[in-house]
Design a protein around this motif. Structure first.
Motif, PDB file in Angstrom:
ATOM      1  N   LYS A  53     -12.250   9.315  -0.413  1.00 51.71           N
ATOM      2  CA  LYS A  53     -11.472   8.260  -1.242  1.00 51.71           C
ATOM      3  C   LYS A  53      -9.997   8.804  -0.796  1.00 51.71           C
ATOM      4  O   LYS A  53      -9.677   9.932  -0.926  1.00 51.71           O
ATOM      5  CB  LYS A  53     -11.682   8.307  -2.693  1.00 51.71           C
ATOM      6  CG  LYS A  53     -13.126   7.589  -3.138  1.00 51.71           C
ATOM      7  CD  LYS A  53     -13.364   7.371  -4.523  1.00 51.71           C
ATOM      8  CE  LYS A  53     -14.544   6.527  -4.993  1.00 51.71           C
ATOM      9  NZ  LYS A  53     -14.522   5.225  -4.291  1.00 51.71           N
ATOM     10  N   ARG A  54      -9.097   7.796  -0.723  1.00 54.46           N
ATOM     11  CA  ARG A  54      -7.866   7.881  -0.821  1.00 54.46           C
ATOM     12  C   ARG A  54      -7.018   7.339  -1.584  1.00 54.46           C
ATOM     13  O   ARG A  54      -6.980   6.182  -1.981  1.00 54.46           O
ATOM     14  CB  ARG A  54      -7.544   7.201   0.657  1.00 54.46           C
ATOM     15  CG  ARG A  54      -8.253   7.825   1.865  1.00 54.46           C
ATOM     16  CD  ARG A  54      -7.487   9.479   2.235  1.00 54.46           C
ATOM     17  NE  ARG A  54      -8.405  10.039   3.325  1.00 54.46           N
ATOM     18  CZ  ARG A  54      -9.248  10.659   3.026  1.00 54.46           C
ATOM     19  NH1 ARG A  54      -9.905  11.126   1.790  1.00 54.46           N
ATOM     20  NH2 ARG A  54      -9.860  11.477   4.187  1.00 54.46           N
ATOM     21  N   LYS A  55      -5.813   7.964  -1.979  1.00 53.29           N
ATOM     22  CA  LYS A  55      -4.908   7.374  -2.824  1.00 53.29           C
ATOM     23  C   LYS A  55      -3.783   7.025  -1.954  1.00 53.29           C
ATOM     24  O   LYS A  55      -3.294   7.522  -1.003  1.00 53.29           O
ATOM     25  CB  LYS A  55      -4.318   8.500  -3.726  1.00 53.29           C
ATOM     26  CG  LYS A  55      -4.265   8.411  -5.251  1.00 53.29           C
ATOM     27  CD  LYS A  55      -3.250   9.662  -5.879  1.00 53.29           C
ATOM     28  CE  LYS A  55      -4.221  10.388  -6.846  1.00 53.29           C
ATOM     29  NZ  LYS A  55      -4.878  11.604  -6.118  1.00 53.29           N
ATOM     30  N   GLU A 100     -10.230   4.350   5.454  1.00 48.71           N
ATOM     31  CA  GLU A 100     -10.054   3.237   6.425  1.00 48.71           C
ATOM     32  C   GLU A 100      -8.892   3.226   7.275  1.00 48.71           C
ATOM     33  O   GLU A 100      -7.948   4.215   6.880  1.00 48.71           O
ATOM     34  CB  GLU A 100     -10.117   1.938   5.697  1.00 48.71           C
ATOM     35  CG  GLU A 100      -8.903   1.745   4.879  1.00 48.71           C
ATOM     36  CD  GLU A 100      -8.713   0.445   4.331  1.00 48.71           C
ATOM     37  OE1 GLU A 100      -9.737  -0.572   4.101  1.00 48.71           O
ATOM     38  OE2 GLU A 100      -7.556  -0.170   4.250  1.00 48.71           O
ATOM     39  N   GLU A 101      -9.074   2.512   8.104  1.00 43.35           N
ATOM     40  CA  GLU A 101      -7.797   2.331   9.279  1.00 43.35           C
ATOM     41  C   GLU A 101      -7.111   1.218   8.994  1.00 43.35           C
ATOM     42  O   GLU A 101      -5.843   1.172   9.374  1.00 43.35           O
ATOM     43  CB  GLU A 101      -8.461   2.291  10.657  1.00 43.35           C
ATOM     44  CG  GLU A 101      -9.242   3.415  11.329  1.00 43.35           C
ATOM     45  CD  GLU A 101      -8.402   4.687  11.001  1.00 43.35           C
ATOM     46  OE1 GLU A 101      -7.479   4.627  11.716  1.00 43.35           O
ATOM     47  OE2 GLU A 101      -8.819   5.756  10.944  1.00 43.35           O
ATOM     48  N   TYR A 102      -7.315   0.295   8.008  1.00 40.72           N
ATOM     49  CA  TYR A 102      -6.586  -0.824   7.929  1.00 40.72           C
ATOM     50  C   TYR A 102      -5.077  -0.419   7.209  1.00 40.72           C
ATOM     51  O   TYR A 102      -4.207  -0.876   8.056  1.00 40.72           O
ATOM     52  CB  TYR A 102      -7.202  -1.981   7.065  1.00 40.72           C
ATOM     53  CG  TYR A 102      -6.446  -3.046   7.015  1.00 40.72           C
ATOM     54  CD1 TYR A 102      -6.440  -4.007   8.033  1.00 40.72           C
ATOM     55  CD2 TYR A 102      -5.895  -3.470   5.859  1.00 40.72           C
ATOM     56  CE1 TYR A 102      -5.538  -5.362   7.918  1.00 40.72           C
ATOM     57  CE2 TYR A 102      -5.102  -4.927   5.681  1.00 40.72           C
ATOM     58  CZ  TYR A 102      -4.924  -5.714   6.833  1.00 40.72           C
ATOM     59  OH  TYR A 102      -4.404  -6.754   6.631  1.00 40.72           O
ATOM     60  N   TYR A 103      -5.078   0.083   6.186  1.00 40.33           N
ATOM     61  CA  TYR A 103      -3.840   0.451   5.448  1.00 40.33           C
ATOM     62  C   TYR A 103      -2.985   1.194   6.336  1.00 40.33           C
ATOM     63  O   TYR A 103      -1.701   1.386   5.972  1.00 40.33           O
ATOM     64  CB  TYR A 103      -3.983   0.935   4.068  1.00 40.33           C
ATOM     65  CG  TYR A 103      -4.454   2.300   3.879  1.00 40.33           C
ATOM     66  CD1 TYR A 103      -3.493   3.121   3.872  1.00 40.33           C
ATOM     67  CD2 TYR A 103      -5.614   2.928   3.670  1.00 40.33           C
ATOM     68  CE1 TYR A 103      -3.663   4.564   3.685  1.00 40.33           C
ATOM     69  CE2 TYR A 103      -6.037   4.155   3.652  1.00 40.33           C
ATOM     70  CZ  TYR A 103      -5.146   4.837   3.504  1.00 40.33           C
ATOM     71  OH  TYR A 103      -5.355   6.367   3.465  1.00 40.33           O
ATOM     72  N   SER A 161      -0.176   8.303   1.693  1.00 37.39           N
ATOM     73  CA  SER A 161      -1.659   8.660   1.723  1.00 37.39           C
ATOM     74  C   SER A 161      -1.781  10.003   1.383  1.00 37.39           C
ATOM     75  O   SER A 161      -1.381  10.947   1.999  1.00 37.39           O
ATOM     76  CB  SER A 161      -2.092   8.254   3.176  1.00 37.39           C
ATOM     77  OG  SER A 161      -3.607   8.054   3.330  1.00 37.39           O
ATOM     78  N   SER A 162      -2.934  10.072   0.633  1.00 36.72           N
ATOM     79  CA  SER A 162      -3.407  11.352   0.150  1.00 36.72           C
ATOM     80  C   SER A 162      -5.035  11.461  -0.283  1.00 36.72           C
ATOM     81  O   SER A 162      -5.462  10.180  -0.774  1.00 36.72           O
ATOM     82  CB  SER A 162      -2.455  11.868  -0.892  1.00 36.72           C
ATOM     83  OG  SER A 162      -2.864  13.382  -1.302  1.00 36.72           O
ATOM     84  N   CYS A 163      -5.515  12.277  -0.353  1.00 38.00           N
ATOM     85  CA  CYS A 163      -6.914  12.270  -0.979  1.00 38.00           C
ATOM     86  C   CYS A 163      -7.069  12.061  -2.389  1.00 38.00           C
ATOM     87  O   CYS A 163      -6.147  12.471  -2.988  1.00 38.00           O
ATOM     88  CB  CYS A 163      -7.671  13.663  -0.649  1.00 38.00           C
ATOM     89  SG  CYS A 163      -7.917  13.972   1.311  1.00 38.00           S
ATOM     90  N   GLU A 164      -8.186  11.460  -2.610  1.00 42.35           N
ATOM     91  CA  GLU A 164      -8.252  11.301  -4.086  1.00 42.35           C
ATOM     92  C   GLU A 164      -9.308  12.152  -4.536  1.00 42.35           C
ATOM     93  O   GLU A 164     -10.662  11.854  -4.020  1.00 42.35           O
ATOM     94  CB  GLU A 164      -8.586   9.654  -4.448  1.00 42.35           C
ATOM     95  CG  GLU A 164      -9.252   9.540  -5.935  1.00 42.35           C
ATOM     96  CD  GLU A 164      -8.538  10.028  -7.095  1.00 42.35           C
ATOM     97  OE1 GLU A 164      -8.915  10.157  -8.160  1.00 42.35           O
ATOM     98  OE2 GLU A 164      -7.272  10.175  -6.958  1.00 42.35           O
TER      99      GLU A 164
END
Length: 251
Positions: A240-242, A187-190, A230-233
């Motif tokens: 999904k993002r970590k 998402e863009e929010y975080y 931010s990194s991929c999960e």
């Protein structure tokens, strides 16, 4: 005639399967080579720019122990250095005009699937309200691969694991404390970097705090500066993002 046609078709299928197999092997081999090259390059960089004579106590006293002149001579995009998780993350931070280049290029600007740790192109400095750092979730724990440790039950038992150290390009030590971490759909929010007013920023802080998998007794308000990792999960095109949020606890 039909038998010959079947044999010919079977041979074509076999050739295609062999080619697909060889292509997969080639991709895996190149990936492993990239991992190894990136790891060796970073080890070499650490040897060149970190003063090994500085002990842990002196470092905590903000002793300047990074050769930023050397870093900038290698890559003028250098904006900092990050240390976290018992130095599993111990890397330079770069910044350029987009969020694509360093996904596929190393600190040395060589093509590499491991990429580099980089600041969001919309950020200007570590004094922004929310500074975003991106890094690949590498299988060998390089880049941001070791962020998975944060999600282990016993990670925060060690006090030092609550903090991340960042040196800016003026060689000033900035210390950040974790106050939220979670996994979320892309998402863009975080990764919002600017806020129109204090109310908007306050709402942002409350939202990302509520998402956290653990409640932290850490004060964060509109006067603070946030660091977001931010990194991929997972791997292979995951959505999904970590995410880890930290607040700066020194100036």
């Amino acid at each position: 005639m039909k038998k010959k046609l079947k044999i010919k078709t079977d041979n074509i299928v076999l050739i295609i399967l062999v080619l697909v197999f060889l292509f997969a092997i080639a991709k895996i081999t190149l990936f492993v080579v990239d991992l190894n090259n990136n790891k060796q390059d970073n080890k070499k960089l650490i040897d060149e720019v970190i003063d090994k004579k500085i002990d842990k106590k002196e470092e905590k006293d903000d002793k300047k122990n990074l050769d930023f002149d050397k870093l900038l001579s290698i890559n003028s995009d250098t904006v900092g250095w990050i240390k976290f998780n018992n130095d599993k993350i111990n890397n330079p931070i770069v910044h350029t005009s987009d969020n694509s280049y360093y996904l596929t290029h190393s600190f040395y600007k060589k093509k590499n699937q491991a990429g580099a740790i980089f600041m969001d192109y919309r950020n200007n400095s570590f004094d922004d309200k929310n500074v975003i750092l991106f890094g690949h979730n590498m299988s060998d724990d390089t880049m941001f691969g070791s962020l998975k440790d944060v999600f282990k039950d016993d990670f925060f038992k060690e006090k030092e694991n609550n903090y991340i150290k960042v040196y800016n390009k003026d060689n000033e030590l900035l210390t950040y404390q974790i106050f939220s971490y979670y996994i979320i759909e892309k998402e863009e929010y975080y990764i919002t970097t600017t806020f129109s007013n204090d109310d908007e920023f306050s709402k942002f802080i409350n939202t990302i705090r509520k998402r956290s998998k653990k409640n932290f007794d850490v004060n964060v308000d509109v006067n603070d500066n946030i660091l977001t990792l931010s990194s991929c999960e997972g791997f292979g095109g995951t959505t999904k993002r970590k995410v880890i949020h930290l607040v700066r606890v020194n100036n």
